[in-house]
Scaffold this motif. Structure first.
Motif, PDB file in Angstrom:
ATOM      1  N   ALA A 199     -16.483 -13.913  -7.001  1.00  9.28           N
ATOM      2  CA  ALA A 199     -15.094 -13.514  -6.773  1.00  9.28           C
ATOM      3  C   ALA A 199     -15.013 -12.369  -5.766  1.00  9.28           C
ATOM      4  O   ALA A 199     -14.137 -12.357  -4.887  1.00  9.28           O
ATOM      5  N   ALA A 200     -15.923 -11.414  -5.875  1.00  6.92           N
ATOM      6  CA  ALA A 200     -15.931 -10.294  -4.937  1.00  6.92           C
ATOM      7  C   ALA A 200     -16.211 -10.774  -3.518  1.00  6.92           C
ATOM      8  O   ALA A 200     -15.584 -10.317  -2.549  1.00  6.92           O
ATOM      9  N   PHE A 201     -17.133 -11.708  -3.373  1.00  2.62           N
ATOM     10  CA  PHE A 201     -17.458 -12.234  -2.042  1.00  2.62           C
ATOM     11  C   PHE A 201     -16.262 -12.952  -1.422  1.00  2.62           C
ATOM     12  O   PHE A 201     -15.948 -12.754  -0.243  1.00  2.62           O
ATOM     13  N   ARG A 202     -15.572 -13.760  -2.217  1.00  2.25           N
ATOM     14  CA  ARG A 202     -14.393 -14.448  -1.684  1.00  2.25           C
ATOM     15  C   ARG A 202     -13.359 -13.451  -1.200  1.00  2.25           C
ATOM     16  O   ARG A 202     -12.736 -13.630  -0.146  1.00  2.25           O
ATOM     17  N   GLY A 203     -13.172 -12.372  -1.957  1.00  4.24           N
ATOM     18  CA  GLY A 203     -12.220 -11.355  -1.538  1.00  4.24           C
ATOM     19  C   GLY A 203     -12.624 -10.667  -0.251  1.00  4.24           C
ATOM     20  O   GLY A 203     -11.779 -10.384   0.614  1.00  4.24           O
ATOM     21  N   GLN A 204     -13.909 -10.414  -0.095  1.00  6.24           N
ATOM     22  CA  GLN A 204     -14.404  -9.751   1.114  1.00  6.24           C
ATOM     23  C   GLN A 204     -14.271 -10.635   2.352  1.00  6.24           C
ATOM     24  O   GLN A 204     -14.090 -10.139   3.466  1.00  6.24           O
ATOM     25  N   MET A 205     -14.359 -11.937   2.174  1.00  7.39           N
ATOM     26  CA  MET A 205     -14.331 -12.847   3.320  1.00  7.39           C
ATOM     27  C   MET A 205     -12.937 -13.009   3.918  1.00  7.39           C
ATOM     28  O   MET A 205     -12.801 -13.367   5.096  1.00  7.39           O
ATOM     29  N   ASP A 249     -18.258 -20.403  -8.973  1.00  7.12           N
ATOM     30  CA  ASP A 249     -19.233 -19.543  -9.642  1.00  7.12           C
ATOM     31  C   ASP A 249     -20.329 -19.052  -8.703  1.00  7.12           C
ATOM     32  O   ASP A 249     -21.114 -18.174  -9.085  1.00  7.12           O
ATOM     33  N   TYR A 250     -20.402 -19.603  -7.484  1.00  8.05           N
ATOM     34  CA  TYR A 250     -21.559 -19.344  -6.627  1.00  8.05           C
ATOM     35  C   TYR A 250     -21.188 -18.976  -5.193  1.00  8.05           C
ATOM     36  O   TYR A 250     -22.041 -19.026  -4.311  1.00  8.05           O
ATOM     37  N   SER A 251     -19.961 -18.568  -4.955  1.00  3.85           N
ATOM     38  CA  SER A 251     -19.518 -18.272  -3.592  1.00  3.85           C
ATOM     39  C   SER A 251     -20.426 -17.280  -2.877  1.00  3.85           C
ATOM     40  O   SER A 251     -20.678 -17.393  -1.668  1.00  3.85           O
ATOM     41  N   HIS A 252     -20.939 -16.304  -3.614  1.00  2.00           N
ATOM     42  CA  HIS A 252     -21.748 -15.239  -3.008  1.00  2.00           C
ATOM     43  C   HIS A 252     -23.043 -15.757  -2.398  1.00  2.00           C
ATOM     44  O   HIS A 252     -23.630 -15.099  -1.542  1.00  2.00           O
ATOM     45  N   LEU A 253     -23.469 -16.951  -2.808  1.00  2.00           N
ATOM     46  CA  LEU A 253     -24.700 -17.495  -2.245  1.00  2.00           C
ATOM     47  C   LEU A 253     -24.519 -17.948  -0.804  1.00  2.00           C
ATOM     48  O   LEU A 253     -25.498 -18.284  -0.133  1.00  2.00           O
ATOM     49  N   ALA A 254     -23.289 -17.919  -0.312  1.00  2.49           N
ATOM     50  CA  ALA A 254     -23.039 -18.219   1.099  1.00  2.49           C
ATOM     51  C   ALA A 254     -23.378 -17.043   2.003  1.00  2.49           C
ATOM     52  O   ALA A 254     -23.463 -17.202   3.232  1.00  2.49           O
ATOM     53  N   ALA A 255     -23.599 -15.867   1.440  1.00  2.51           N
ATOM     54  CA  ALA A 255     -23.707 -14.642   2.241  1.00  2.51           C
ATOM     55  C   ALA A 255     -24.840 -14.696   3.261  1.00  2.51           C
ATOM     56  O   ALA A 255     -24.673 -14.281   4.411  1.00  2.51           O
ATOM     57  N   GLY A 256     -25.996 -15.175   2.868  1.00  2.00           N
ATOM     58  CA  GLY A 256     -27.130 -15.187   3.775  1.00  2.00           C
ATOM     59  C   GLY A 256     -26.899 -16.087   4.963  1.00  2.00           C
ATOM     60  O   GLY A 256     -27.178 -15.717   6.118  1.00  2.00           O
ATOM     61  N   ALA A 257     -26.388 -17.284   4.727  1.00  2.68           N
ATOM     62  CA  ALA A 257     -26.129 -18.222   5.818  1.00  2.68           C
ATOM     63  C   ALA A 257     -25.051 -17.686   6.752  1.00  2.68           C
ATOM     64  O   ALA A 257     -25.185 -17.752   7.982  1.00  2.68           O
TER      65      ALA A 257
END
Length: 259
Positions: free
Chosen positions: A29-35, A81-89
């Protein structure tokens, strides 16, 4: 026939295992907000309630798209549940798509394969460049299926993480009351029993501290496909995916380097 349910249990053999899912949900959820505007959410690839994917974009024109397929034994979890796993790519300049798919018992595994193939086609139509498909556990199975010759999707590389590559043992677990895997589905839907499509690169990844059944599954697939496999030292079934967050990790390199 021996009940193999214990062989495929994970949380019971990981210290603090029950805390991982809530933590992942919060980080996602935090990653989606940051994007912000670079997160394109709920993009339909079919008419079903779970036939949608989230697409996360880098700041510049994407170099290609990496697709991550979530796990949960084909019974649970979702892309959110796994949005943050996109960060590296994304940090490496790639777009990253995370699809959901219809779960058992509503859908058979064969139907899930069809859905993820539809998601791959939809995501790759939006992003020019190479297509990489990775996924974890049951998602490792589905990502491996995307590289099989019967689908011919034109993906550049598949990186199954802790995949369930041969479905036969799963017939002898309590989960099969919901999954309904039979001998025909084992033959049709086990990546280790199907050939890798011509021109598709493959690299199998698994944690060194995983249950023996998952180490066997990973090695079985690497041997069947004659492709590299990496046993990630000290990683168990839950933290083995953490490398997808880090653009400098060996796991992200296995997914994206050279494309």
């Amino acid at each position: 026939m021996t009940d193999l349910s214990r062989d495929y249990q994970n949380s019971a053999f990981i210290a603090g295992g029950d805390a991982y899912y809530p933590r992942w949900q919060a980080e996602a959820a935090a990653f989606r907000g940051q994007m912000g505007a670079r997160a394109r959410l709920d993009m339909a690839y079919g008419p079903g309630a779970r036939q949608a994917f989230d697409l996360f974009l880098p700041e510049a024109t994407p170099r290609g798209v990496m697709i991550f397929v979530h796990g949960g034994y084909w019974l649970a979890c979702g892309r959110e549940d796994y949005s943050h796993l996109a960060a590296g790519a994304v940090a490496r300049g790639w777009a990253c798509a995370l699809p959901s798919y219809t779960l058992a018992p509503e859908a058979r595994i064969a139907a899930m394969t069809v859905e993820i193939a539809q998601a791959v086609r939809a995501a790759s139509a939006l992003v020019a460049g190479p297509v990489v498909v990775t996924g974890h556990s049951a998602g490792g199975h589905l990502s491996a299926r995307m590289g099989c010759a019967d689908l011919a999707l034109g993906v550049a590389r598949v990186v199954p993480i802790s995949p369930l590559a041969d479905l036969a043992p799963l017939m002898h677990t309590e989960m099969n009351a919901s999954l309904a895997i039979d001998a025909a589905e084992v033959a049709a839907e086990s990546p280790a029993r199907r050939g890798l499509a011509k021109g598709v690169q493959a690299h199998v990844w698994v944690g060194g501290q995983e249950r023996p059944a998952f180490l066997w599954q990973a090695r079985t697939l690497s041997e069947a496909w004659d492709c590299p496999w990496t046993v990630d030292p000290g990683k168990h079934h839950f933290d083995v995916i953490d490398g997808l967050i880090d653009p400098k990790s060996a796991l992200i390199s296995a997914c994206l380097d050279g494309l």
